[in-house]
Design a protein around this motif. Sequence first.
Motif, mmCIF file in Angstrom:
data_model
loop_
_atom_site.group_PDB
_atom_site.id
_atom_site.type_symbol
_atom_site.label_atom_id
_atom_site.label_comp_id
_atom_site.label_asym_id
_atom_site.label_seq_id
_atom_site.Cartn_x
_atom_site.Cartn_y
_atom_site.Cartn_z
ATOM 1 N N LEU A 100 31.372 9.533 33.056
ATOM 2 C CA LEU A 100 32.320 10.252 32.062
ATOM 3 C C LEU A 100 31.550 11.687 31.758
ATOM 4 O O LEU A 100 30.522 11.972 31.810
ATOM 5 C CB LEU A 100 32.326 9.451 30.848
ATOM 6 N N ASP A 101 32.478 12.522 31.606
ATOM 7 C CA ASP A 101 32.234 13.993 31.309
ATOM 8 C C ASP A 101 31.705 13.786 29.678
ATOM 9 O O ASP A 101 31.709 13.086 29.100
ATOM 10 C CB ASP A 101 33.595 14.723 31.052
ATOM 11 N N THR A 104 33.887 13.347 27.003
ATOM 12 C CA THR A 104 34.581 12.135 26.997
ATOM 13 C C THR A 104 33.801 10.905 26.570
ATOM 14 O O THR A 104 32.626 10.841 26.542
ATOM 15 C CB THR A 104 34.811 11.668 28.561
ATOM 16 N N TYR A 131 42.135 4.698 30.988
ATOM 17 C CA TYR A 131 41.783 5.573 29.766
ATOM 18 C C TYR A 131 42.815 6.002 29.006
ATOM 19 O O TYR A 131 43.810 5.788 29.135
ATOM 20 C CB TYR A 131 41.610 7.126 30.535
ATOM 21 N N HIS A 183 36.379 14.873 37.323
ATOM 22 C CA HIS A 183 37.535 15.225 36.500
ATOM 23 C C HIS A 183 38.913 14.783 36.678
ATOM 24 O O HIS A 183 39.724 15.293 36.751
ATOM 25 C CB HIS A 183 37.386 16.921 36.243
ATOM 26 N N GLN A 184 38.945 13.403 37.273
ATOM 27 C CA GLN A 184 40.168 12.889 38.014
ATOM 28 C C GLN A 184 41.331 13.051 36.990
ATOM 29 O O GLN A 184 42.321 13.347 37.236
ATOM 30 C CB GLN A 184 39.879 11.725 38.612
ATOM 31 N N VAL A 185 40.941 12.436 35.824
ATOM 32 C CA VAL A 185 42.141 12.168 34.730
ATOM 33 C C VAL A 185 42.563 13.665 34.219
ATOM 34 O O VAL A 185 43.824 13.863 34.336
ATOM 35 C CB VAL A 185 41.561 11.521 33.621
ATOM 36 N N LYS A 186 41.518 14.817 34.204
ATOM 37 C CA LYS A 186 41.981 16.104 33.345
ATOM 38 C C LYS A 186 42.539 16.832 34.622
ATOM 39 O O LYS A 186 43.879 17.473 34.478
ATOM 40 C CB LYS A 186 40.634 16.744 33.148
ATOM 41 N N LEU A 199 39.898 12.308 25.528
ATOM 42 C CA LEU A 199 39.832 11.430 26.573
ATOM 43 C C LEU A 199 38.895 10.255 26.205
ATOM 44 O O LEU A 199 37.324 10.345 25.810
ATOM 45 C CB LEU A 199 39.270 12.032 27.978
#
Length: 229
Positions: A100-101, A104, A131, A183-186, A199
Amino acid sequence: MRLDKYICRCTELSRSDAKKRLKQGAVKVNDEVVKDPGHQVYEETHVTLDDRTLSFAAARYIMLYKPQDCICSNVDELYPSVLHLLEIDRAFDLHIAGRLDADTTGLVLITDDGQWSHKITSPKKACHKRYRVQLSRPIREDAAELFAEGVQLQNEKNLTRPATLEVLSEQEVLLTISEGKYHQVKRMFAAIGNRVVGLHREQIGDIELDPELNMGDWRYLTEEEVQSI
Ligand code: URA
């Protein structure tokens, strides 16, 4: 357990290297050379490799509720590693199954079983992750459709895999994806003209973040959770 798997668990050898060493006659089980990788052994079985006794340490499987401002890495950088939160022996021998970032929060799975974490992180296995996302603007009406079809992320060859969006309110949604690009979701929300401002990962495969855990807490996974992956 299979002998080749046991050897991988006790050494740094990959499964194919373990098989090679077996073929070479380097492995003895209870003082007899065994070459069959499928030979069954148990924790208490006496196994040697090049006449050195292997000691079996059971694999560890942990869920952690990651806070912000720590990183999913085995080395500290700008922020400290999440592994400092585990006050256990040899915490830094473990690795993180799906990062996770730093900003996040949520579910992080940590283990020393490489084959198990591979099932979570390998794109081929398509393990689902859910998420909870806070957005800077109201979600557009066609977002679920766009994510189901796949969106184009900058600098990627292919569209994202079909993802499921559940709208909780104008600016809060649940997104389930089965891949883990940087950073897929972002980037997915950026691709449809929105911005992620919060997130949190709630679920990986069938494993949900334990509601009993507070941020920064962790616990060992149950046998059932381990097997579910
Ligand atoms: N996608 C992101 O953009 N960030 C994360 O931390 C996880 C998934």
